[in-house]
Design an enzyme around this catalytic site. Structure first.
Site, mmCIF file in Angstrom:
data_model
loop_
_atom_site.group_PDB
_atom_site.id
_atom_site.type_symbol
_atom_site.label_atom_id
_atom_site.label_comp_id
_atom_site.label_asym_id
_atom_site.label_seq_id
_atom_site.Cartn_x
_atom_site.Cartn_y
_atom_site.Cartn_z
ATOM 1 N N ASP A 198 -45.511 26.985 -1.907
ATOM 2 C CA ASP A 198 -46.003 28.287 -2.374
ATOM 3 C C ASP A 198 -46.133 29.293 -1.233
ATOM 4 O OD1 ASP A 198 -47.354 30.264 -3.910
ATOM 5 O OD2 ASP A 198 -48.462 28.713 -4.996
ATOM 6 N N SER A 255 -51.316 34.723 -9.032
ATOM 7 C CA SER A 255 -51.008 35.562 -7.874
ATOM 8 C C SER A 255 -52.047 36.691 -7.762
ATOM 9 C CB SER A 255 -49.569 36.075 -7.983
ATOM 10 O OG SER A 255 -49.104 36.547 -6.749
ATOM 11 N N HIS A 312 -44.216 29.227 -6.009
ATOM 12 C CA HIS A 312 -45.195 30.182 -6.541
ATOM 13 C C HIS A 312 -45.292 30.165 -8.064
ATOM 14 C CE1 HIS A 312 -47.891 33.471 -5.684
ATOM 15 N NE2 HIS A 312 -47.201 34.368 -6.361
#
Length: 299
Positions: A250, A110, A277
């Site tokens: 995602d 991320s 995610h």
């Protein structure tokens, strides 16, 4: 000095401290695999299952970025303190303090994916490989895609979110409840959420200083200092074998990942079909398989 398996401690970072954990032997001759967590303002906990990769002979390093977890908390610091440069310097310092700066692989998840891409674009000599997981190449792209995903939420849900964002009541229980459908669809699809993920979630909830300052009140309402930042301009400079990871569901949609695939010279992209995610938690066996193949391919 070689740390024992699963050694934990802190290293000095200026007048502050960075907490770390090393699983495996840094003297194995194989690159240390350093996990750079998301947020910004999360913790290492949700990435802990990756310690299994130490069985390949690579030391696996986790750490908490400044401001959260076991590292120094600084709730009184403002936006001028919490910068990309700060976290880049912290990463450089950690590599040096642990003595792995000459032989390492970075895994950024991320926000951590942007941070490691920025690091790799400077072409550090010791970097042997790069994994960019569930990360957008820029926050403007992220925000563009957040609108697309928000418009797909159940009827009326986005209107509730927009109302609280407009009124500045994003810390309310009502906003938190309205966030849940998005998080359950695009952040982690497992029910219940895994303990390691919840640990990081609550750490960030208990001290949201970094997250609120740099990101904003939620994953899809980025109004912090990162809102105009990205790493697209430096991607062509990355000169190590790079693995991209994302989930089919995602929040880091294919549109946000595409610049990495287009601009990094030596790159491959693995999409996890049953994940959002957190593919490392949502499809852990496939994750270990993909990562093992990648690491073995580095030689």
């Amino acid at each position: 000095m070689t740390l024992a398996p699963s050694a934990k401690g802190t290293v000095p970072f200026g007048e502050y401290e960075t907490w770390y954990r090393v699983t495996g032997d840094r003297a194995s001759g194989k690159p240390a695999l350093v996990f750079v967590h998301g947020g910004p303002g999360s913790t290492h906990d949700y990435l802990l299952n990756a310690t299994e990769l130490s069985e390949l002979g690579n030391a696996v390093v986790h750490y908490d970025q400044l401001g959260n977890g076991g590292s120094t908390h600084l709730p009184d610091k403002g936006a001028d303190f919490w910068t990309v440069d700060l976290f880049g310097r912290e990463l450089d310092n950690l590599l040096t303090q642990l003595g792995i700066q000459d032989n390492y692989v970075l895994y950024g998840q991320s926000w951590g994916g942007l941070l490691v891409a920025d690091h790799a674009a400077k072409r550090p000599a010791g970097l042997k490989g790069l994994v960019i997981a569930n990360a957008p190449a820029s926050y403007p792209l992220w925000l563009q895609e957040m609108k697309v995903l928000r418009d797909q939420l159940p009827p009326g849900n986005n209107e509730i979110l927009l109302k609280h964002e407009a009124e500045g009541t994003t810390t309310s229980d009502a906003y938190f409840e309205a966030m849940q459908p998005f998080y359950e669809k695009h952040v982690c699809r497992l029910k219940p959420w895994p303990r390691d993920f919840m640990a990081s979630f609550y750490e960030m909830y208990n001290d949201p200083t970094v997250y609120y300052t740099m990101n904003g009140p939620s994953e899809f309402h980025v109004v912090g200092t990162l809102k105009d930042w990205g790493v697209i301009d430096g991607l062509a400079q990355i000169d190590v074998p790079t693995l991209l990871i994302s989930g089919r569901h995602d929040e880091a949609t294919p549109v946000t990942v595409q610049p990495f695939a287009d601009l990094i010279p030596d790159v491959s992209w693995e999409i996890f079909e049953e994940s959002s995610h957190m593919p490392h938690l949502e499809e852990p066996e496939l994750f270990i398989q993909v990562m093992s193949t990648y690491l073995k391919g580095l030689g």
